[in-house]
Enzyme design. Structure first.
Site, short mmCIF file in Angstrom:
data_model
loop_
_atom_site.label_atom_id
_atom_site.label_comp_id
_atom_site.label_asym_id
_atom_site.label_seq_id
_atom_site.Cartn_x
_atom_site.Cartn_y
_atom_site.Cartn_z
N SER A 1 0.82 -1.22 0.00
CA SER A 1 0.00 0.00 0.00
C SER A 1 0.86 1.27 0.00
O SER A 1 1.78 1.43 0.79
CB SER A 1 -0.92 0.02 1.22
OG SER A 1 -1.60 1.27 1.25
N LYS B 1 -13.36 -4.47 1.73
CA LYS B 1 -14.21 -3.33 1.37
C LYS B 1 -15.71 -3.59 1.55
O LYS B 1 -16.45 -2.68 1.90
CB LYS B 1 -13.93 -2.89 -0.07
CG LYS B 1 -12.59 -2.18 -0.23
CD LYS B 1 -12.44 -1.62 -1.63
CE LYS B 1 -11.09 -0.96 -1.77
NZ LYS B 1 -10.94 -0.21 -3.01
N ASN C 1 -14.21 2.34 1.32
CA ASN C 1 -12.74 2.41 1.32
C ASN C 1 -12.21 3.43 2.33
O ASN C 1 -11.01 3.53 2.53
CB ASN C 1 -12.20 2.73 -0.09
CG ASN C 1 -12.30 4.20 -0.41
OD1 ASN C 1 -13.27 4.86 -0.04
ND2 ASN C 1 -11.31 4.73 -1.10
N GLY D 1 -16.66 -5.79 -12.38
CA GLY D 1 -16.31 -6.16 -11.00
C GLY D 1 -16.53 -5.01 -10.03
O GLY D 1 -17.25 -4.04 -10.33
N TYR E 1 -2.31 1.20 -12.38
CA TYR E 1 -1.13 2.09 -12.39
C TYR E 1 0.18 1.30 -12.29
O TYR E 1 1.24 1.90 -12.17
CB TYR E 1 -1.22 3.17 -11.31
CG TYR E 1 -1.49 2.68 -9.91
CD1 TYR E 1 -0.48 2.12 -9.14
CD2 TYR E 1 -2.76 2.78 -9.37
CE1 TYR E 1 -0.74 1.67 -7.86
CE2 TYR E 1 -3.03 2.33 -8.09
CZ TYR E 1 -2.01 1.78 -7.34
OH TYR E 1 -2.28 1.32 -6.08
P1 ATR Z 1 -12.30 -5.70 -8.94
O1 ATR Z 1 -13.07 -5.78 -7.68
O2 ATR Z 1 -10.85 -5.29 -8.76
O3 ATR Z 1 -12.97 -4.91 -10.01
P2 ATR Z 1 -13.24 -8.28 -9.71
O4 ATR Z 1 -14.47 -8.04 -8.94
O5 ATR Z 1 -12.58 -9.59 -9.59
O6 ATR Z 1 -12.13 -7.19 -9.45
O7 ATR Z 1 -13.64 -7.98 -11.25
C1 ATR Z 1 -12.95 -8.47 -12.25
C2 ATR Z 1 -13.48 -7.94 -13.60
O8 ATR Z 1 -12.47 -8.19 -14.53
C3 ATR Z 1 -14.70 -8.66 -14.12
O9 ATR Z 1 -15.40 -7.82 -15.02
C4 ATR Z 1 -14.07 -9.83 -14.86
O10 ATR Z 1 -14.90 -10.39 -15.87
P3 ATR Z 1 -16.03 -11.51 -15.53
O11 ATR Z 1 -17.20 -10.76 -14.99
O12 ATR Z 1 -16.28 -12.16 -16.81
O13 ATR Z 1 -15.40 -12.41 -14.50
C5 ATR Z 1 -12.91 -9.14 -15.48
N1 ATR Z 1 -11.80 -10.03 -15.78
C6 ATR Z 1 -10.80 -10.39 -14.93
N2 ATR Z 1 -9.92 -11.19 -15.54
C7 ATR Z 1 -10.36 -11.34 -16.82
C8 ATR Z 1 -9.88 -12.04 -17.97
N3 ATR Z 1 -8.76 -12.75 -17.93
N4 ATR Z 1 -10.58 -11.96 -19.12
C9 ATR Z 1 -11.71 -11.23 -19.18
N5 ATR Z 1 -12.22 -10.54 -18.12
C10 ATR Z 1 -11.56 -10.60 -16.97
#
Ligand code: ATR
Length: 276
Positions: free
Chosen positions: A15, A66, A87, A128, A220
Site C-alpha cells: 500500500s 471493502k 474504502n 467487477g 497504475y
Molecule cells: P475488482 O473488484 O478489482 O474490479 P473483480 O471483482 O474480480 O475485481 O472484477 C474483475 C473484472 O475483470 C470482471 O469484469 C471480470 O470479468 P467476468 O465478470 O467475466 O469475470 C474481469 N476479468 C478479470 N480477468 C479477466 C480475464 N482474464 N478476461 C476477461 N475478463 C476478466
C-alpha cells in the site's frame, strides 16, 4: 495529541497510502501518522476491535475488506451504501462512518481531462467491484449513457440492474465492443487485464478507436498498460490509474482533515514510490 490513521488490508505491504498521507501530514504540519495494518481476511472482526483500542481517527480499507467491513460500521453514506463497498472510514466520538471515495476519486481525475463528461459516449470494460464504483458514481453525476462490455454478460447485466441512478446502458461482449468502438469518446478499463506481471495482455483491440477518444485505465502498475500504449499509437489521449488513486486519497484526507489537499504533491509522492 497525535492522531492515528491506518490502512487495513490483506496483503497490505504494497500500500502506498501511508507514504502519501504521511507526506501530507508533514507538509501541512498536522500531528498525525498513518500506519499499514495487516488484518487477515478471516480475522476482520478481532482486527477491528484492536483498531478501536488504538483510538483511531480514521482509516482506509482495501482488498479484501471493502464489502465485509460494512456490518461493523455505525453509519454509511448513501453512495457507499449503493455501491456496497467502503474504502474510507471516519471515526468520530466512537462512531464509525463509512464512505466510498474510489468512484468519486475516479470522477475527479476524469473531469480534469473531460470537463464536458455528461455529453460524452462512454463504455466501461469490466463489471467487477471497481467497475461498480465508477459506473454508479458516473450515473449519479448525471452521465446519461454508459455502455458496458464484459466477458460474462450476466455480470454486466447484474451491474446495470443494481444501479440506483438513472442511466441508459447497452451490454455487449468484447467482440461487439471492438466493432463499435468508433462510437465512443471515453473507454474506461476496469479489469485487472494488463496489470503487472501480465503486461502483454489487453482486453480489447483498438482497431476502430477514434483519434479524439480518451482511453482511461485504472491500473497504475505498469503506468502504461498495453491498452494505453495501443491508444497512444492511434493518436488518442490516455489516462492511467494514478489520478484515481491520488484523488480517492485526497477525498479521504478531506473527510479526515476538513480541507482538500494538494493533489499534484500527492501525485509526485506516488510516482516516487513507484520509482518513476
Ligand atoms: P475488482 O473488484 O478489482 O474490479 P473483480 O471483482 O474480480 O475485481 O472484477 C474483475 C473484472 O475483470 C470482471 O469484469 C471480470 O470479468 P467476468 O465478470 O467475466 O469475470 C474481469 N476479468 C478479470 N480477468 C479477466 C480475464 N482474464 N478476461 C476477461 N475478463 C476478466
Amino acid at each position: 495529541m497525535r492522531k492515528n490513521y491506518a490502512v487495513i488490508g490483506d496483503p497490505i505491504q504494497h500500500s502506498m497510502s501511508p507514504a502519501m498521507h504521511n507526506d501530507l501530514f508533514q507538509f501541512y504540519g498536522i500531528d498525525a501518522e498513518m500506519k499499514k495494518i495487516h488484518i487477515k481476511k478471516e480475522l476482520l472482526e478481532s482486527g477491528l476491535i484492536e483498531l478501536r483500542d488504538m483510538n483511531i481517527a480514521g482509516f482506509n480499507v482495501t482488498v479484501p475488506h471493502k464489502q465485509a467491513i460494512i456490518p461493523f460500521l455505525d453509519e454509511l453514506d448513501p453512495l457507499s451504501k449503493a455501491i456496497g463497498a467502503v474504502n474510507t472510514v471516519v471515526c468520530e466520538k466512537g462512531k464509525w462512518i463509512g464512505y466510498n471515495t474510489d468512484g468519486e476519486g475516479y470522477l475527479r481525475g476524469l473531469l480534469k481531462q473531460l470537463p464536458d463528461l455528461p455529453q460524452r459516449k462512454i463504455i466501461i470494460i469490466g463489471s467487477g467491484g471497481a467497475a461498480r464504483g465508477i459506473y454508479f458514481t458516473l450515473a449519479q453525476y448525471g452521465v446519461l449513457q454508459i455502455d458496458i462490455c464484459n466477458r460474462t454478460l450476466s455480470n454486466a447485466a447484474a451491474l446495470k440492474d443494481a444501479c440506483p441512478y438513472p442511466v441508459n446502458t447497452n451490454i455487449m461482449d468484447f467482440a461487439s465492443a471492438e466493432k463499435t468502438l468508433s462510437e465512443y469518446d471515453l473507454i474506461i478499463q476496469t479489469t485487472s487485464i494488463g496489470m503487472s506481471p501480465h503486461i502483454d495482455d489487453t482486453p480489447i483491440q483498438l482497431t476502430n478507436l477514434k483519434r479524439e477518444a480518451l482511453v482511461s485505465d485504472i491500473i497504475y502498475n505498469p503506468l502504461e498498460t498495453k491498452i494505453l500504449s495501443a491508444a497512444k499509437i492511434k493518436g488518442a489521449k490516455t489516462q492511467n490509474g494514478i489520478d484515481m488513486f491520488v484523488y480517492q486519497g485526497a477525498l479521504a484526507f478531506e473527510k479526515w482533515q476538513g480541507f482538500f489537499p494538494d493533489t499534484e504533491r500527492m501525485k509526485q509522492c506516488v510516482l516516487t514510490q513507484l520509482g518513476g
